[in-house]
Scaffold this motif. Structure first.
Motif, PDB file in Angstrom:
ATOM      1  N   ARG A  95       0.931  -1.027  -0.135  1.00  0.00           N
ATOM      2  CA  ARG A  95       0.018   0.017  -0.003  1.00  0.00           C
ATOM      3  C   ARG A  95       0.851   1.050   0.022  1.00  0.00           C
ATOM      4  N   THR A  96       0.991   1.956  -1.072  1.00  0.00           N
ATOM      5  CA  THR A  96       1.871   3.083  -1.451  1.00  0.00           C
ATOM      6  C   THR A  96       1.244   4.315  -1.423  1.00  0.00           C
ATOM      7  N   ARG A  97       2.145   5.346  -0.658  1.00  0.00           N
ATOM      8  CA  ARG A  97       1.875   6.545  -0.994  1.00  0.00           C
ATOM      9  C   ARG A  97       3.143   7.682  -1.570  1.00  0.00           C
ATOM     10  N   GLN A  98       3.050   8.399  -2.417  1.00  0.00           N
ATOM     11  CA  GLN A  98       4.220   9.029  -2.777  1.00  0.00           C
ATOM     12  C   GLN A  98       4.115  10.455  -2.505  1.00  0.00           C
ATOM     13  N   PHE A  99       5.030  11.154  -2.029  1.00  0.00           N
ATOM     14  CA  PHE A  99       5.109  12.664  -1.625  1.00  0.00           C
ATOM     15  C   PHE A  99       6.446  12.880  -2.276  1.00  0.00           C
ATOM     16  N   GLY A 100       6.522  13.447  -3.394  1.00  0.00           N
ATOM     17  CA  GLY A 100       7.517  14.001  -4.283  1.00  0.00           C
ATOM     18  C   GLY A 100       8.414  12.825  -4.323  1.00  0.00           C
ATOM     19  N   ASP A 101       9.634  12.926  -3.956  1.00  0.00           N
ATOM     20  CA  ASP A 101      10.778  12.067  -4.266  1.00  0.00           C
ATOM     21  C   ASP A 101      10.666  10.878  -3.159  1.00  0.00           C
ATOM     22  N   ILE A 102       9.676  10.989  -2.203  1.00  0.00           N
ATOM     23  CA  ILE A 102       9.842  10.157  -1.090  1.00  0.00           C
ATOM     24  C   ILE A 102       8.420   9.027  -1.149  1.00  0.00           C
ATOM     25  N   ARG A 103       8.806   8.080  -1.073  1.00  0.00           N
ATOM     26  CA  ARG A 103       7.872   6.803  -1.189  1.00  0.00           C
ATOM     27  C   ARG A 103       7.649   6.268   0.313  1.00  0.00           C
ATOM     28  N   VAL A 104       6.225   6.048   0.642  1.00  0.00           N
ATOM     29  CA  VAL A 104       5.886   5.703   2.206  1.00  0.00           C
ATOM     30  C   VAL A 104       5.112   4.317   1.745  1.00  0.00           C
ATOM     31  N   ARG A 105       5.331   3.312   2.300  1.00  0.00           N
ATOM     32  CA  ARG A 105       4.410   2.127   2.271  1.00  0.00           C
ATOM     33  C   ARG A 105       4.296   1.113   3.397  1.00  0.00           C
ATOM     34  N   MET A 106       3.210   0.656   3.307  1.00  0.00           N
ATOM     35  CA  MET A 106       2.795  -0.414   4.284  1.00  0.00           C
ATOM     36  C   MET A 106       2.908  -1.728   3.423  1.00  0.00           C
ATOM     37  N   VAL A 107       3.637  -2.345   3.961  1.00  0.00           N
ATOM     38  CA  VAL A 107       3.802  -3.596   3.202  1.00  0.00           C
ATOM     39  C   VAL A 107       3.588  -5.049   3.952  1.00  0.00           C
ATOM     40  N   ASP A 108       2.820  -5.957   3.377  1.00  0.00           N
ATOM     41  CA  ASP A 108       2.639  -7.308   4.040  1.00  0.00           C
ATOM     42  C   ASP A 108       3.302  -8.203   3.269  1.00  0.00           C
ATOM     43  N   TYR A 109       3.997  -9.258   3.943  1.00  0.00           N
ATOM     44  CA  TYR A 109       4.586 -10.286   3.230  1.00  0.00           C
ATOM     45  C   TYR A 109       3.821 -11.675   3.706  1.00  0.00           C
ATOM     46  N   SER A 110       3.427 -12.324   2.758  1.00  0.00           N
ATOM     47  CA  SER A 110       3.150 -13.793   3.087  1.00  0.00           C
ATOM     48  C   SER A 110       3.935 -14.580   3.878  1.00  0.00           C
ATOM     49  N   ALA A 111       3.420 -15.663   4.519  1.00  0.00           N
ATOM     50  CA  ALA A 111       4.332 -16.415   5.119  1.00  0.00           C
ATOM     51  C   ALA A 111       5.124 -17.249   4.061  1.00  0.00           C
ATOM     52  N   GLY A 112       6.505 -17.531   4.174  1.00  0.00           N
ATOM     53  CA  GLY A 112       7.133 -17.973   3.031  1.00  0.00           C
ATOM     54  C   GLY A 112       7.752 -17.178   2.132  1.00  0.00           C
ATOM     55  N   TYR A 113       7.610 -16.023   2.436  1.00  0.00           N
ATOM     56  CA  TYR A 113       8.088 -14.975   1.089  1.00  0.00           C
ATOM     57  C   TYR A 113       9.563 -14.920   1.277  1.00  0.00           C
ATOM     58  N   LEU A 114      10.032 -14.832  -0.024  1.00  0.00           N
ATOM     59  CA  LEU A 114      11.507 -14.875  -0.519  1.00  0.00           C
ATOM     60  C   LEU A 114      11.539 -13.630  -1.713  1.00  0.00           C
ATOM     61  N   ALA A 115      12.347 -12.431  -1.553  1.00  0.00           N
ATOM     62  CA  ALA A 115      12.303 -11.675  -2.511  1.00  0.00           C
ATOM     63  C   ALA A 115      13.191 -12.407  -3.662  1.00  0.00           C
ATOM     64  N   ASP A 116      12.670 -11.714  -4.804  1.00  0.00           N
ATOM     65  CA  ASP A 116      13.081 -12.321  -6.145  1.00  0.00           C
ATOM     66  C   ASP A 116      14.169 -11.443  -6.627  1.00  0.00           C
ATOM     67  N   HIS A 117      14.870 -10.577  -5.719  1.00  0.00           N
ATOM     68  CA  HIS A 117      16.032  -9.777  -6.134  1.00  0.00           C
ATOM     69  C   HIS A 117      16.849  -9.109  -5.030  1.00  0.00           C
ATOM     70  N   TRP A 118      18.196  -8.832  -5.336  1.00  0.00           N
ATOM     71  CA  TRP A 118      18.727  -8.133  -4.354  1.00  0.00           C
ATOM     72  C   TRP A 118      18.543  -6.567  -4.378  1.00  0.00           C
ATOM     73  N   CYS A 119      18.073  -5.995  -3.525  1.00  0.00           N
ATOM     74  CA  CYS A 119      17.804  -4.796  -3.411  1.00  0.00           C
ATOM     75  C   CYS A 119      19.099  -3.561  -2.908  1.00  0.00           C
ATOM     76  N   SER A 120      19.230  -2.438  -3.747  1.00  0.00           N
ATOM     77  CA  SER A 120      20.056  -1.650  -3.539  1.00  0.00           C
ATOM     78  C   SER A 120      19.646  -0.218  -3.072  1.00  0.00           C
ATOM     79  N   LYS A 121      18.177   0.009  -2.936  1.00  0.00           N
ATOM     80  CA  LYS A 121      17.669   1.287  -2.511  1.00  0.00           C
ATOM     81  C   LYS A 121      17.745   1.403  -1.122  1.00  0.00           C
ATOM     82  N   GLY A 122      18.032   2.570  -0.803  1.00  0.00           N
ATOM     83  CA  GLY A 122      17.974   2.818   0.649  1.00  0.00           C
ATOM     84  C   GLY A 122      16.541   2.805   1.369  1.00  0.00           C
TER      85      GLY A 122
END
Length: 109
Positions: free
Chosen positions: A31-58
């Motif tokens: 669930r995402t809100r964008q304020f200019g360059d700033i992204r704010v999110r509420m994120v729910d991961y399901s049980a057993g979640y594994l990201a499909d990438h390595w993230c380099s974003k701060g």
């Protein structure tokens, strides 16, 4: 990060339509809100979640529910439980998330 041109406001996160983001396993719901360059999110991961990438974003990330496992590309591993947070700069340390039991996160990036 500089915050400017953001008037005072409130967010009822339940009214923000989630978007689905599949991992290698499991699903992330953002669930995402964008304020200019700033992204704010509420994120729910399901049980057993594994990201499909390595993230380099701060991010600044707060674990609200569940348990988040974070692996850094150099092999270090961290576990966040409710009330714990982490912060990492853009392009600083690539990281990947997973959770055996599911997690709810509040993320600013």
């Amino acid at each position: 990060m500089k915050m400017h041109d953001i008037p005072f406001g409130t967010t009822d996160w339940q009214t923000i339509e989630p978007t689905e983001h599949p991992g290698d396993t499991g699903m992330a719901y953002w669930r995402t809100r964008q304020f200019g360059d700033i992204r704010v999110r509420m994120v729910d991961y399901s049980a057993g979640y594994l990201a499909d990438h390595w993230c380099s974003k701060g991010h600044i990330l707060l674990c609200l529910e569940g348990e988040l496992h974070t692996e850094l590309e150099d092999g270090r591993r961290f576990v966040l439980t409710p009330g714990m947070s982490y912060q990492v700069a853009d392009q600083a340390e690539a990281h990947r998330s997973s959770t055996p039991v599911g997690a709810r996160l509040f993320i600013v990036d």
